[in-house]
Design a protein around this motif. Sequence first.
Motif, PDB file in Angstrom:
ATOM      1  N   GLY A   1       0.899  -1.003  -0.035  1.00 26.82           N
ATOM      2  CA  GLY A   1       0.157  -0.277   0.108  1.00 26.82           C
ATOM      3  C   GLY A   1       1.079   1.462  -0.288  1.00 26.82           C
ATOM      4  O   GLY A   1       0.933   2.212  -0.469  1.00 26.82           O
ATOM      5  N   LEU A   2       1.676   1.034   0.679  1.00 26.26           N
ATOM      6  CA  LEU A   2       2.519   2.066   0.944  1.00 26.26           C
ATOM      7  C   LEU A   2       3.183   2.635   0.107  1.00 26.26           C
ATOM      8  O   LEU A   2       3.720   3.472  -0.398  1.00 26.26           O
ATOM      9  N   LEU A   3       4.073   1.065  -1.105  1.00 27.12           N
ATOM     10  CA  LEU A   3       4.952   1.281  -2.134  1.00 27.12           C
ATOM     11  C   LEU A   3       3.823   2.064  -3.235  1.00 27.12           C
ATOM     12  O   LEU A   3       4.469   2.845  -3.837  1.00 27.12           O
TER      13      LEU A   3
ATOM     14  N   MET B   1       1.767   3.979  -3.179  1.00 32.24           N
ATOM     15  CA  MET B   1       1.589   5.466  -2.962  1.00 32.24           C
ATOM     16  C   MET B   1       2.550   6.571  -3.356  1.00 32.24           C
ATOM     17  O   MET B   1       2.359   7.685  -3.033  1.00 32.24           O
ATOM     18  N   MET B   2       3.665   6.228  -2.647  1.00 30.17           N
ATOM     19  CA  MET B   2       5.133   6.877  -3.542  1.00 30.17           C
ATOM     20  C   MET B   2       5.100   6.158  -5.001  1.00 30.17           C
ATOM     21  O   MET B   2       6.775   7.422  -5.293  1.00 30.17           O
TER      22      MET B   2
ATOM     23  N   PRO C   1       4.003   7.911  -7.977  1.00 31.11           N
ATOM     24  CA  PRO C   1       4.205   8.976  -8.764  1.00 31.11           C
ATOM     25  C   PRO C   1       5.264   9.720  -8.076  1.00 31.11           C
ATOM     26  O   PRO C   1       5.958  10.058  -9.321  1.00 31.11           O
ATOM     27  N   GLY C   2       5.477   9.709  -6.990  1.00 32.43           N
ATOM     28  CA  GLY C   2       6.259  10.538  -6.366  1.00 32.43           C
ATOM     29  C   GLY C   2       7.643  10.293  -7.488  1.00 32.43           C
ATOM     30  O   GLY C   2       8.641  10.812  -7.103  1.00 32.43           O
ATOM     31  N   PHE C   3       7.637   8.576  -6.564  1.00 31.65           N
ATOM     32  CA  PHE C   3       9.081   8.027  -7.064  1.00 31.65           C
ATOM     33  C   PHE C   3       9.644   8.397  -8.678  1.00 31.65           C
ATOM     34  O   PHE C   3      10.337   8.211  -9.271  1.00 31.65           O
TER      35      PHE C   3
ATOM     36  N   LEU D   1      10.736  11.575  -9.379  1.00 31.01           N
ATOM     37  CA  LEU D   1      11.757  11.570  -8.979  1.00 31.01           C
ATOM     38  C   LEU D   1      13.052  11.113 -10.205  1.00 31.01           C
ATOM     39  O   LEU D   1      14.344  11.824 -10.661  1.00 31.01           O
TER      40      LEU D   1
ATOM     41  N   VAL E   1      12.505  11.034 -12.995  1.00 29.06           N
ATOM     42  CA  VAL E   1      13.164  11.412 -14.558  1.00 29.06           C
ATOM     43  C   VAL E   1      13.554  12.646 -14.330  1.00 29.06           C
ATOM     44  O   VAL E   1      14.598  12.345 -15.157  1.00 29.06           O
ATOM     45  N   PHE E   2      13.389  13.537 -13.857  1.00 30.62           N
ATOM     46  CA  PHE E   2      13.669  14.634 -13.646  1.00 30.62           C
ATOM     47  C   PHE E   2      15.120  14.701 -13.006  1.00 30.62           C
ATOM     48  O   PHE E   2      15.709  15.959 -13.238  1.00 30.62           O
ATOM     49  N   SER E   3      15.168  13.603 -11.820  1.00 30.35           N
ATOM     50  CA  SER E   3      16.590  14.230 -11.343  1.00 30.35           C
ATOM     51  C   SER E   3      17.908  12.502 -11.548  1.00 30.35           C
ATOM     52  O   SER E   3      18.483  12.923 -11.187  1.00 30.35           O
ATOM     53  N   ILE E   4      17.742  11.664 -11.673  1.00 32.89           N
ATOM     54  CA  ILE E   4      17.897  10.702 -11.443  1.00 32.89           C
ATOM     55  C   ILE E   4      18.015  10.134 -12.815  1.00 32.89           C
ATOM     56  O   ILE E   4      19.762   9.826 -12.921  1.00 32.89           O
TER      57      ILE E   4
END
Lengths: 302, 298
Positions: free
Chosen positions: A10-12, A14-15, A17-19, A22, A24-27
């Motif tokens: 469930g938590l994963l 949730m994370m 979209p943010g991941f 992150l 695509v634009f940072s890593i």
Amino acid sequence: MSLKSKANWGLLVMMLPGFIALFVFSILPMFGVFIAFKNIDYEKGIFGSDWVGLDNFQFFVATPDALVITFNTIAYNLVFIVLGTAAALAVALGLENLKAKKATRFYQAVMFLPYFLSWVVVSNLVFALLSVDQGVFNRQIVQPLGGEEIYWYNRPEFWPYILTFANLWKYVGYTSVIYLAAMMSIDPGYIEAASLEGATRAQIVRRIILPLISNVIIILVLLQIGKIFFSDFGLFYNVTMNMGSLFPTTQTIDTYVYRTLMNMGDLGMSSAAGLYQSVVGFVIVVLANLVVKKIDPDKSLF
Amino acid sequence: MSTSKRIDLPTVAKHAAFLLICFLCLYPLALVLGISFSDELEIAKTGFSAIPAKFSTKAYEFLFTSADTVIRAYALTIFVTVVGTAVSTLIIAMFAYPLSRKDFRQRKFFNGTIILTMLFSGGLIPWFMVCVNVLHINDTIFALILPYLMSPWYVVIMRTFFKSSIPDSIIESAKMDGAGELRIFFSIVIHLAAPGMATIALFTTITYWNDYWINMTLVNDPMLYNLQFLMMRVQMNIQYLSANAANLGAASAEIVRNLPSRSAQMAMTIITIGPIVLAYPFFQRFFVKGITIGSLKE
């Protein structure tokens, strides 16, 4: 145990979209640093272009720009750190023992306002002051004093002062909020006791307030030192109105990378300068963080 | 303490100093406001002044009648800011919440990822290449929104906020009742964390409203110019707005000649910062609180 792994799913989710954002634009761009070692030829594609080893870096280092932009970036940052910290502390100390609470809030709100204005806006404010024909400085100060009008945007020697002032104008209010908050968290008993004992304000500041907020000061300064290889693009690009005549004293690594890419289309040179910034910047921020960790482990990034 | 009411010299000097600083903060804004309401010919004669030598609203009329460019940029900026802020705040909260949970097993990995992005950046060119050659978002409205959705700094602030404002016992008992993680987040956690999310939302609003970087790098389509970038174009070349006016036809030469150039440039600044300055008294205290949370509590 199955309940726990289900909870993690469930938590994963949730994370996710943010991941993705992150990643695509940072890593993903981190892997793109190899571009600096290639001679990009669009016909062959990014991956098909020839490897040229350190050629791009050798070209970059051979230009006089390399030294100038490195010096400018570091020198401006050092001046901003020293003056910015001193000014913000002075403002916070001034507000700290003002009895008129309404006035304090008003001052704080007004000084904080510039923080919310973009550098494009600030560049227009500066232009209103420095325009050759109509600017307030030339029209209301230089000319009435009998001076010749000053072509501010053609005189690089003035800009270290102008940009320093603009930087202070925008950020001192913001930084002083942090310092004031730190001062407010000092137990008022210490200060009251000291003044009952007959301590002067200067003694209270030096012996009680500054030592008690020294951690906050050191952390903020170290965070700024960690970014010493990076500059505030808008300050150096927009406030100077992108004037070529001002480059000697206003070109920084960030504006150089942008201009070399966008104006000259020199991918090799700008990616070499960009990677130079990333790598040296990384080393500095890691070192700064090691120091932070020694002082206050909670504040360090790792 | 009857002495505390006494007005002493140092206090007066201090108030004077702060009033002077406040004046320095506000004067440039007053100056720009004054110029925007000044008659263009008077400006040429007497120079810029905070108090218009001759009052005129021509600059604003020009911006809103002969240039639909301005209105489009305004609408675009509002759209991007609202959508960007809403999505960004939600995504950041959803990313930060699991990191605040001690029982989340992958916590270390994701915390590490966040730290890595704070320490090292690929720089402008690889970022540019990813946007253009991998995502193909250049010259689309997505370019104005997507790159700013995630910020590792705000994730850290939100993580701190969740840690300090959500008691473990609430989550435990919700789980006992059989609620799933997503349900717990959307029906309980999000409400408890509302003040923290409001702070992040305000910071993000400013980021989107003040952005022009995307237009400088990824978006060249004039239909997708936001307010800040339009202001930049106007500043470098006031003719930019009149070029659109010139398409109107016969009167165009007249319009270009009588262009309120400097006053329009400043009026453009005023309408861009207008919403921020007007909303400022209401949101300022949230920022002070937000900065304090982010910087002082661990």
